[in-house]
Design a protein around this motif. Structure first.
Motif, PDB file in Angstrom:
ATOM      1  N   GLU A   1      55.003  70.209  84.826  1.00  0.00           N
ATOM      2  CA  GLU A   1      54.771  69.204  83.916  1.00  0.00           C
ATOM      3  C   GLU A   1      54.866  67.944  84.720  1.00  0.00           C
ATOM      4  OE1 GLU A   1      55.682  69.963  79.567  1.00  0.00           O
ATOM      5  OE2 GLU A   1      57.524  70.131  80.616  1.00  0.00           O
ATOM      6  N   SER A   2      54.257  66.890  84.239  1.00  0.00           N
ATOM      7  CA  SER A   2      54.424  65.503  84.907  1.00  0.00           C
ATOM      8  C   SER A   2      55.041  64.711  83.554  1.00  0.00           C
ATOM      9  CB  SER A   2      53.080  64.880  85.235  1.00  0.00           C
ATOM     10  OG  SER A   2      52.193  64.538  84.026  1.00  0.00           O
ATOM     11  N   LEU A   3      55.740  63.582  84.118  1.00  0.00           N
ATOM     12  CA  LEU A   3      56.300  62.541  83.070  1.00  0.00           C
ATOM     13  C   LEU A   3      54.975  62.375  82.023  1.00  0.00           C
ATOM     14  CD1 LEU A   3      58.435  59.358  83.794  1.00  0.00           C
ATOM     15  CD2 LEU A   3      56.172  59.336  82.531  1.00  0.00           C
ATOM     16  N   LEU A   4      53.763  61.835  82.453  1.00  0.00           N
ATOM     17  CA  LEU A   4      52.866  61.565  81.349  1.00  0.00           C
ATOM     18  C   LEU A   4      52.497  62.733  80.488  1.00  0.00           C
ATOM     19  CD1 LEU A   4      50.404  59.371  83.790  1.00  0.00           C
ATOM     20  CD2 LEU A   4      52.076  58.620  81.935  1.00  0.00           C
ATOM     21  N   ASP A   5      52.599  63.852  81.047  1.00  0.00           N
ATOM     22  CA  ASP A   5      52.585  65.137  80.077  1.00  0.00           C
ATOM     23  C   ASP A   5      53.412  64.979  78.788  1.00  0.00           C
ATOM     24  OD1 ASP A   5      50.411  66.245  81.856  1.00  0.00           O
ATOM     25  OD2 ASP A   5      51.989  67.650  82.714  1.00  0.00           O
ATOM     26  N   MET A   6      54.808  64.238  78.984  1.00  0.00           N
ATOM     27  CA  MET A   6      55.303  64.384  77.747  1.00  0.00           C
ATOM     28  C   MET A   6      55.667  62.989  77.030  1.00  0.00           C
ATOM     29  SD  MET A   6      58.761  65.923  79.661  1.00  0.00           S
ATOM     30  CE  MET A   6      58.177  66.016  81.281  1.00  0.00           C
ATOM     31  N   GLY A   7      54.383  62.157  77.423  1.00  0.00           N
ATOM     32  CA  GLY A   7      54.487  60.759  76.678  1.00  0.00           C
ATOM     33  C   GLY A   7      53.935  60.981  75.336  1.00  0.00           C
ATOM     34  N   ALA A   8      54.210  59.909  74.625  1.00  0.00           N
ATOM     35  CA  ALA A   8      53.486  59.874  73.347  1.00  0.00           C
ATOM     36  C   ALA A   8      51.952  59.829  73.255  1.00  0.00           C
ATOM     37  CB  ALA A   8      53.997  58.817  72.448  1.00  0.00           C
ATOM     38  N   PRO A   9      51.195  60.294  72.309  1.00  0.00           N
ATOM     39  CA  PRO A   9      49.796  60.273  72.360  1.00  0.00           C
ATOM     40  C   PRO A   9      49.381  58.955  72.461  1.00  0.00           C
ATOM     41  CG  PRO A   9      50.640  61.532  70.321  1.00  0.00           C
ATOM     42  CD  PRO A   9      51.878  61.034  70.944  1.00  0.00           C
ATOM     43  N   GLY A  10      48.359  58.750  73.394  1.00  0.00           N
ATOM     44  CA  GLY A  10      47.733  57.511  73.574  1.00  0.00           C
ATOM     45  C   GLY A  10      48.808  56.626  74.781  1.00  0.00           C
ATOM     46  N   SER A  11      49.912  57.199  75.154  1.00  0.00           N
ATOM     47  CA  SER A  11      50.414  56.540  76.203  1.00  0.00           C
ATOM     48  C   SER A  11      49.870  56.755  77.636  1.00  0.00           C
ATOM     49  CB  SER A  11      52.051  57.172  76.147  1.00  0.00           C
ATOM     50  OG  SER A  11      52.039  58.501  76.596  1.00  0.00           O
ATOM     51  N   VAL A  12      49.037  57.544  77.945  1.00  0.00           N
ATOM     52  CA  VAL A  12      48.691  57.689  78.996  1.00  0.00           C
ATOM     53  C   VAL A  12      47.391  56.586  79.452  1.00  0.00           C
ATOM     54  CG1 VAL A  12      47.077  59.040  80.670  1.00  0.00           C
ATOM     55  CG2 VAL A  12      48.861  60.276  79.472  1.00  0.00           C
ATOM     56  N   ASP A  13      46.841  56.322  78.381  1.00  0.00           N
ATOM     57  CA  ASP A  13      45.799  55.223  78.191  1.00  0.00           C
ATOM     58  C   ASP A  13      46.510  53.703  78.722  1.00  0.00           C
ATOM     59  OD1 ASP A  13      43.738  56.926  77.935  1.00  0.00           O
ATOM     60  OD2 ASP A  13      43.513  56.643  75.970  1.00  0.00           O
ATOM     61  N   ILE A  14      47.588  53.709  77.846  1.00  0.00           N
ATOM     62  CA  ILE A  14      48.073  52.423  77.825  1.00  0.00           C
ATOM     63  C   ILE A  14      48.750  52.259  79.315  1.00  0.00           C
ATOM     64  CG2 ILE A  14      50.238  51.252  76.986  1.00  0.00           C
ATOM     65  CD1 ILE A  14      50.005  52.697  74.319  1.00  0.00           C
ATOM     66  N   MET A  15      49.276  53.125  79.851  1.00  0.00           N
ATOM     67  CA  MET A  15      50.029  53.142  81.202  1.00  0.00           C
ATOM     68  C   MET A  15      49.125  52.969  82.132  1.00  0.00           C
ATOM     69  SD  MET A  15      53.581  53.310  81.195  1.00  0.00           S
ATOM     70  CE  MET A  15      54.504  53.339  79.934  1.00  0.00           C
ATOM     71  N   GLU A  16      47.879  53.421  82.219  1.00  0.00           N
ATOM     72  CA  GLU A  16      46.648  53.265  83.085  1.00  0.00           C
ATOM     73  C   GLU A  16      46.116  51.663  82.896  1.00  0.00           C
ATOM     74  OE1 GLU A  16      43.859  56.627  82.553  1.00  0.00           O
ATOM     75  OE2 GLU A  16      45.606  58.213  83.913  1.00  0.00           O
TER      76      GLU A  16
END
Lengths: 241, 241, 241
Positions: free
Chosen positions: B106-121
């Motif tokens: 697992e990565s940190l982003l795998d555990m983020g809230a829905p939508g958080s990957v887009d926000i972080m990117e």
């Protein structure tokens, strides 16, 4: 002056509620701390839930108790629910403290977290006399997480093997708690992980009471040992009219 | 005397844990506050998770650390999990403080809230050098909600751009945290909305530890700035035997 | 100095927020406590939501209010959301305090717990004049659970019948709260069971705000009566920049 009867949880006796009871008495109330059948020295470890409940019904009868605020901790929630079904005329209010709230036909194990039946049966298999003991690491980390190690060890040594049958027996009630006319409160210790927080005491079990008063207090499942002052106050806030 | 190693979160260095460390030292303990590779002045912002973990393994080796209570904050949970997998012989207990708890792969982003990957990117795209910064309104409202505006601004200026690769890299573990024999605790700051409460740190991530000790304390994700006294006490309550 | 306008909940008037307002004023701020149309003595009990919102828009206009921190309690969340949609130029921040957060086209009853529409309609049917009153046991156990019985009785007698139409009317907004550019906070009283915790205020409704600041404080839905000191502090922590 109010009349409190404090009903302990599994592995305990009434004695361990002594410090909490003393603090409530100091505020001018009457407090009793009976021990449930199955947890008294010499009791059979094949005691079942109906006998356990009956022992508290008898206790109230023998003391001709009236207007009682009946408090149940953990497994004690099974017991006070059964008592309320049979002896409502003696009661003023039910107070559940991180306690099981059964509907008719449910056992304590029916309300456990997923996997907890297997864990409990594995613990019980180690003794093979009908009773169950908790391993120390579970006690220390999941049940008395807010105390220091000395308190955790000292109190672990006070525990008695608990009759497993009381966990598997299905309760027989003429009505479910939500339908009972008596006033009800639920005390939730917010760091209680005896029940995992993904499958929590509150609101999962508390809301089976129907209308009830919520009291929350910081602390573990064993607040009677880690902070009797906070527990006594929570019981009085839950128990008053 | 216990030996604490405090591992900071993303955008931080060990320096910001200084006030908390000083309070723990005042109780007679040893406390170290290393900075993870990728967050040290001059570090490459393309640093990945394996290098970040390796830097703390090296730190423990160089100091010949023994019997360590290893504390990880937020992203630091990724790091201490990796360290525990490689250097368990140096450790006494793991303490996660509003931290990620990864299973193998697992990565940190795998555990983020829905939508958080887009926000972080989207945040990362603004810098275009492999690092990511937080916009001030998110910091102020969602991460340090319990502080006044002056503290929020002052501490925002201490942050360093964080290497985004450490968020996307999948961790490689020989066993998952629940299977690790070491003792574990989880500190949950109850007003921490860095992770939305509909998708919370606890119990969603904490319960991946298997048996663990829960400590809760009021405060935001950045309790190291808003209330180091409460944080130091929580770390000691979590870290003791 | 900040400018607070406190908007009460259903069954209340602004008068009941007097003690809280006095504590905020003592810290050097300006505080207003208007009463929403429908809850003022003599108001028609067929008042609807649009009229209720309009009465607070008018209040801000009449006072030529600027830079307002607009606080809404419970039903007051419907009102401040509507005010923000029409009068954002007068506002600095919205603060929801255990309050409803409507999107365009939603009514208060749309956000209630399962079964609550039936309960509310049954309460309203008892009066048959368009208004609704709460039965005392619900008030005492579910809404002011942290107070003593004298406070519960005294404050129950302050309540006024609430116009039911304001609960059923769907709000008309040009944008949903998450899209509003204004700063937002949510105060969550952690023992508030006016909304059952299986269907809670926070995070279920708070997260409809998008980016927001969470402030939590121990207490029931009626913290204005049970602990105005803690409420005033929470409002100032929520309202500051």
């Amino acid at each position: 002056m109010a009349h409190y009867v404090l009903v302990h949880g599994a592995w305990h006796t009434g004695t361990e509620l002594g410090p909490t009871a003393a603090l409530i008495r100091a505020e001018g109330h009457q407090v009793y701390t009976p021990t449930i059948r199955g947890n008294r020295p010499g009791d059979s470890k094949t005691t079942g839930l109906a006998e356990a409940i009956e022992s508290i019904v008898e206790y109230l009868d023998e003391n001709n108790a009236k207007d009682v605020i009946l408090v149940g901790h953990s497994y004690g929630g099974m017991v006070i629910t059964g008592v309320a079904d049979r002896g409502a005329h003696r009661l003023r209010r039910l107070v559940y403290w991180n306690a099981f709230v059964p509907n008719n036909g449910e056992s304590l194990l029916d309300m456990g977290a997923p996997g907890s039946v297997d864990i409990m049966e594995a613990f019980a298999a180690e003794r093979n006399d009908g009773s169950i003991e908790l391993p120390f690491p579970f006690w220390r980390e999941a049940m008395i997480n807010d105390a220091d190690i000395e308190t955790a060890k000292r109190t672990y040594n006070m525990l008695n093997p608990h009759p497993m049958k009381t966990f598997g027996d299905k309760i027989s009630l003429s009505q479910n708690p939500a339908e009972m006319a008596i006033a009800k409160s639920y005390i939730n210790c917010t760091e209680d992980t005896a029940m995992p927080h993904s499958h929590p005491w509150h609101p999962r079990l508390s809301e089976k009471l129907g209308l009830f008063r919520l009291i929350q207090v910081p602390g573990s499942h064993e607040l009677c040992f880690s902070n009797p002052v906070k527990l006594a106050q929570a019981i009085m806030d839950a128990g008053r009219d």
